[in-house]
Design a protein around this motif. Sequence first.
Motif, PDB file in Angstrom:
ATOM      1  N   TRP A  15       0.850  -1.185   0.000  1.00  0.00           N
ATOM      2  CA  TRP A  15       0.000   0.000   0.000  1.00  0.00           C
ATOM      3  C   TRP A  15       0.886   1.236   0.000  1.00  0.00           C
ATOM      4  N   ILE A  16       0.931   1.931  -1.143  1.00  0.00           N
ATOM      5  CA  ILE A  16       1.613   3.206  -1.271  1.00  0.00           C
ATOM      6  C   ILE A  16       0.526   4.255  -1.514  1.00  0.00           C
ATOM      7  N   LYS A  17       0.375   5.171  -0.575  1.00  0.00           N
ATOM      8  CA  LYS A  17      -0.720   6.135  -0.675  1.00  0.00           C
ATOM      9  C   LYS A  17      -0.550   7.084  -1.861  1.00  0.00           C
ATOM     10  N   SER A  18       0.672   7.521  -2.094  1.00  0.00           N
ATOM     11  CA  SER A  18       0.876   8.503  -3.165  1.00  0.00           C
ATOM     12  C   SER A  18       2.281   8.400  -3.730  1.00  0.00           C
ATOM     13  N   LEU A  19       2.383   8.539  -5.058  1.00  0.00           N
ATOM     14  CA  LEU A  19       3.665   8.614  -5.748  1.00  0.00           C
ATOM     15  C   LEU A  19       3.639   9.847  -6.643  1.00  0.00           C
ATOM     16  N   LYS A  20       4.597  10.748  -6.447  1.00  0.00           N
ATOM     17  CA  LYS A  20       4.638  11.986  -7.216  1.00  0.00           C
ATOM     18  C   LYS A  20       5.962  12.086  -7.969  1.00  0.00           C
ATOM     19  N   VAL A  21       5.866  12.479  -9.236  1.00  0.00           N
ATOM     20  CA  VAL A  21       7.046  12.636 -10.090  1.00  0.00           C
ATOM     21  C   VAL A  21       7.019  14.041 -10.675  1.00  0.00           C
ATOM     22  N   THR A  22       8.139  14.754 -10.591  1.00  0.00           N
ATOM     23  CA  THR A  22       8.223  16.117 -11.121  1.00  0.00           C
ATOM     24  C   THR A  22       9.415  16.243 -12.058  1.00  0.00           C
ATOM     25  N   ASN A  23       9.301  17.205 -12.973  1.00  0.00           N
ATOM     26  CA  ASN A  23      10.377  17.513 -13.930  1.00  0.00           C
ATOM     27  C   ASN A  23      10.799  16.276 -14.724  1.00  0.00           C
ATOM     28  N   VAL A  24       9.825  15.720 -15.430  1.00  0.00           N
ATOM     29  CA  VAL A  24      10.064  14.506 -16.215  1.00  0.00           C
ATOM     30  C   VAL A  24      10.436  14.864 -17.647  1.00  0.00           C
ATOM     31  N   GLU A  25      11.482  14.235 -18.152  1.00  0.00           N
ATOM     32  CA  GLU A  25      11.871  14.339 -19.553  1.00  0.00           C
ATOM     33  C   GLU A  25      11.909  12.914 -20.118  1.00  0.00           C
ATOM     34  N   LEU A  26      11.090  12.660 -21.140  1.00  0.00           N
ATOM     35  CA  LEU A  26      10.996  11.316 -21.709  1.00  0.00           C
ATOM     36  C   LEU A  26      11.288  11.364 -23.202  1.00  0.00           C
ATOM     37  N   THR A  27      12.153  10.473 -23.656  1.00  0.00           N
ATOM     38  CA  THR A  27      12.454  10.333 -25.089  1.00  0.00           C
ATOM     39  C   THR A  27      12.136   8.909 -25.509  1.00  0.00           C
ATOM     40  N   ASN A  28      11.184   8.775 -26.429  1.00  0.00           N
ATOM     41  CA  ASN A  28      10.809   7.461 -26.954  1.00  0.00           C
ATOM     42  C   ASN A  28      11.351   7.340 -28.374  1.00  0.00           C
ATOM     43  N   GLU A  29      12.252   6.389 -28.553  1.00  0.00           N
ATOM     44  CA  GLU A  29      12.883   6.185 -29.862  1.00  0.00           C
ATOM     45  C   GLU A  29      12.524   4.798 -30.369  1.00  0.00           C
ATOM     46  N   GLU A  30      12.033   4.733 -31.610  1.00  0.00           N
ATOM     47  CA  GLU A  30      11.640   3.459 -32.203  1.00  0.00           C
ATOM     48  C   GLU A  30      12.246   3.314 -33.598  1.00  0.00           C
ATOM     49  N   LYS A  31      12.781   2.131 -33.836  1.00  0.00           N
ATOM     50  CA  LYS A  31      13.251   1.792 -35.171  1.00  0.00           C
ATOM     51  C   LYS A  31      12.070   1.209 -35.940  1.00  0.00           C
ATOM     52  N   ARG A  32      11.627   1.915 -36.987  1.00  0.00           N
ATOM     53  CA  ARG A  32      10.428   1.504 -37.714  1.00  0.00           C
ATOM     54  C   ARG A  32      10.721   0.340 -38.658  1.00  0.00           C
ATOM     55  N   PRO A  33       9.671  -0.359 -39.091  1.00  0.00           N
ATOM     56  CA  PRO A  33       9.873  -1.512 -39.986  1.00  0.00           C
ATOM     57  C   PRO A  33      10.657  -1.194 -41.245  1.00  0.00           C
ATOM     58  N   ASP A  34      10.590   0.062 -41.726  1.00  0.00           N
ATOM     59  CA  ASP A  34      11.335   0.417 -42.933  1.00  0.00           C
ATOM     60  C   ASP A  34      12.784   0.793 -42.637  1.00  0.00           C
ATOM     61  N   GLY A  35      13.198   0.693 -41.350  1.00  0.00           N
ATOM     62  CA  GLY A  35      14.570   0.978 -40.981  1.00  0.00           C
ATOM     63  C   GLY A  35      14.820   2.399 -40.524  1.00  0.00           C
ATOM     64  N   THR A  36      13.857   3.299 -40.746  1.00  0.00           N
ATOM     65  CA  THR A  36      14.018   4.679 -40.294  1.00  0.00           C
ATOM     66  C   THR A  36      13.724   4.764 -38.787  1.00  0.00           C
ATOM     67  N   THR A  37      14.078   5.874 -38.194  1.00  0.00           N
ATOM     68  CA  THR A  37      13.927   6.062 -36.750  1.00  0.00           C
ATOM     69  C   THR A  37      12.901   7.140 -36.456  1.00  0.00           C
ATOM     70  N   ALA A  38      12.018   6.858 -35.505  1.00  0.00           N
ATOM     71  CA  ALA A  38      11.020   7.833 -35.062  1.00  0.00           C
ATOM     72  C   ALA A  38      11.309   8.184 -33.611  1.00  0.00           C
ATOM     73  N   ILE A  39      11.332   9.480 -33.313  1.00  0.00           N
ATOM     74  CA  ILE A  39      11.628   9.948 -31.955  1.00  0.00           C
ATOM     75  C   ILE A  39      10.511  10.869 -31.476  1.00  0.00           C
ATOM     76  N   VAL A  40       9.967  10.582 -30.313  1.00  0.00           N
ATOM     77  CA  VAL A  40       8.935  11.406 -29.688  1.00  0.00           C
ATOM     78  C   VAL A  40       9.445  11.834 -28.321  1.00  0.00           C
ATOM     79  N   THR A  41       9.288  13.127 -28.005  1.00  0.00           N
ATOM     80  CA  THR A  41       9.768  13.639 -26.719  1.00  0.00           C
ATOM     81  C   THR A  41       8.614  14.177 -25.891  1.00  0.00           C
ATOM     82  N   ILE A  42       8.702  13.988 -24.593  1.00  0.00           N
ATOM     83  CA  ILE A  42       7.771  14.563 -23.617  1.00  0.00           C
ATOM     84  C   ILE A  42       8.612  15.287 -22.587  1.00  0.00           C
TER      85      ILE A  42
END
Length: 615
Positions: free
Chosen positions: A386-413
């Motif tokens: 039982w964890i009552k609360s979890l807080k995260v601040t100042n998040v930087e997320l980079t999602n990188e995927e190698k697509r089926p055609d071999g190119t790279t897609a990058i999404v940032t949050i």
Amino acid sequence: MNLEANSAKKKWSKTKKIVVTLGFLIVAAGVLVYLNFNKLVSAALNQSFQSSLMSEVYDLKFENLRVNPIQGTIAVYNVSFEPKENSEYPYLNSFIRLHTKSLTLENVDISLLLESHELALDKISINTPEIELDVNGSNPILFPFKPTKASEDAGKKRSLDAYFLHEFELVDASFHVINSVKNRDFTIENFSISLRDLLINQDEGQDVISLKNIYISLAKFTGNLTEGPLKHAKFMDFRLMFDSVNVLKNLDTLIFQFRDMQAGIDSLDVHTKDSLFHLQMDVFKLGYLDQSILLKGLSFKPNKTNAEVQKNYSFQQANFSGTVASLSILGINFDSLMYEDKIFIDEVLLDSVATGIYKDNTKPKDLSQFPEYLGQTIAKIETPLWIKSLKVTNVELTNEEKRPDGTTAIVTISKGTAEVKNITNLAPNGELELSARAYLAGTVETILTLKFSYAKPQFSFTGSLSPFDLPQLNPIIQAYSPAKITKGTVDNISFSGLAANTTASGTLKFLYHGLEVDLQLKDQAKWKSSLVTFGANTALISQNPISENSPERTVRFTAERDMNKGFVNLVIKSILNGMKETMIMSKENRKEFNQLKKETRKEAKREAKKENETN
């Protein structure tokens, strides 16, 4: 006058000679007595040890001994304490070796030692010893509990019936630990222990130990681990303090209780067994009475490139890496954790989290893997949680995927914050609530709230995106589709829905104007399979509402879940399907919208009629 002076001088010289001779005799006698006294004390110490049961297992040797009978201090030099080769105690599974240049015993009752060969003292000090510990059991047993028949006949007894020591200090020891059970090898530098008011009672088959406080520190620890997930670990400046300790130990049980505990570690450095990942931490602090744990400077990164890591997987597998500036765990019930194996925490705080995710989509999916929603994942945890609360601040997320055609897609949050409430497996009818706010592509503010059911695989979601220029979303849109927005402004996006195990449905309002889309339809098959299908060979509606007098389009959407992906993918598909439905309506949405237009026109006519009548 000279004769008288010379005569007086000669008389003084004789007196001086007598005094010097007597002094020499006294000193010589004192030295002889002292040396003999040292021998007596040395013999008494040896006899005291030999009369104990410990002498059946270990040898104690020392080369020299000095006694200060006035202060009751005994200094012992070149001390060695080593296990014997053969032992009549088969249950002993671990052994200790100690070598030190000096060992000091303070406030010794020397008369008791000489008369009864019993060692009673206030303090033991050992400086810069070399210690080796060989552990060969999960519950290490180093000393015998009771004598064998032969030992008992020889007058041997248990090592201690009862013993009190006011103070013990071991300073700057070098420590080597070999754990044969778990195939581990540790080396410790500048290891120190300080304890106060140690009381030991030995009953039949068990030890009872209590002490006022104990402080342990070391400058450097390095360890190699053959078994388990870790390969190598090291850290610096370890500190551990216990207050008011009580220990009960027998052959198969160890009960450890205390009033307070504080611990700290600096510069932790761990490598996994496969050498793929590297864990580092700058600071670790634990406070038992404070019910808190603080970690600073965390990082978890692969030792190899993403492409090299992916070679270890036959199917699509996400690689994670990242850093956390600080992690605070507050309101920890340590007693429940230690004695009942339950995890109860009030709050977890993470700050400045930078995370990277990499996935190679040229690999096939593992169709045997079906990710569960968060509610079911947590509900299946065996340990009560039982964890009552979890807080995260100042998040930087980079999602990188190698697509089926071999190119790279990058999404940032970026600039993300999140709070998760009620993380527990003790409320089967409850919900886990996740609220998040972040910026897509660095500019588009997004708010999202999800509520996961613990009872069944479903969750509800609501959210909104603030006004923005649509081309700002191109990095995300082009990561998942062959479409590109060349022009347009979003006035509002808001949505809500319910996701079941296989599908999601809900409503979405997408208000925009001036939309222009470049549909790159070179590959129709690829277009049809993409997540974002804004439409092909169909005219897009360039704005919503179409005019000032037209109603806003609020559409219903549905989305089929990719059963080999988690909840995030389903939320994204739901939003994009809702946007597509707004621009290119399905038959059902068009029917509802046409009905809404009729009602809007009727309402407009009624309002116009009332206005004319009023005029």
